[in-house]
Write an enzyme that holds these catalytic residues in place. Sequence first.
Site: not given
Lengths: 135, 171
Positions: A1, A29-32, A52-53, A55
Amino acid sequence: TVGCVARDRNGDLAAATSTGGMTNKRPGRVGDSPVIGAGTYASNDGAAISATGHGEAFIRETVARDIAALVQYAGLDLTEAVRRKVMVDLPRIGGDGGVIAIAPAGAPVLMFNTRGMYRASACEGGDAKLGIYAD
Amino acid sequence: CGWALALHGGAGTILKETMTPDREAGYRAGLEAALAAGREVLSAGGSAEDAVVATVMVLEDNPLFNAGRGSVLTSAGTVEMDAAIMRGRDRAAGTVAGIHGVRNPICLARRVMERSDHVMFCGAGAQVFALEQGFEELPASYFETEHRRNQLREAQEKNEISLDHNDHKYG
């Protein structure tokens, strides 16, 4: 990210984040990162944040919006607001990662709870700073 | 206070003892180039949103970082990218999720913010929006790198999902 936060000479803030997600993630899959308030947020009344990390943890902790709200409503210093979310709240639910943030005044804050974060910052009239490792 | 800028290129298990000098130099050069792009905008009196886009575009174009070219791979071996931008003065925002083929996803997110009535487009709808907005669709080969294929293979062998950066060596 990857991500960036900025304050221009008018005092306006902005945040941007872009990512390929996590290696071997399940398709769909969707992260933050694209979730406003989790991995990306900007308000001139509070702060601009990019994360970043892991999510899922950033979504559950609404990290970016919480940091802006802690500055805006609770009157916390930006560093303390970021510390509370990244070093206290995220580890509590096993969330690894980091945040960059900038407020309407002052220097940017870059903080992470992992072994490293690729990062850099600069302020008008100051020297650029660049880092990789935690130490 | 004047202008100010900060950027990140991902976090994870980044250890000096497993980093080669060449690789570290590559990362440092990438960070410096991205920082220079943002500084150039802000020092010329440009807007914060122009600065964050200019900065992120440089990072997206650099295969060392997990965004745009060099994105990590899904369990299906595909690239799925997400991006978001938000403007502080009016809380305008634009985001895209699960897209492919767009060289600079951050530019597509900005287009969502500026030229649509919505905040987020995902998947097939985001691809249609990208085409409508004139974004070129690049082949998967532009985004995939050998390093990311190795990362995926190792993650699948270990049955794990991992952050952008770890201390594993490849090759």
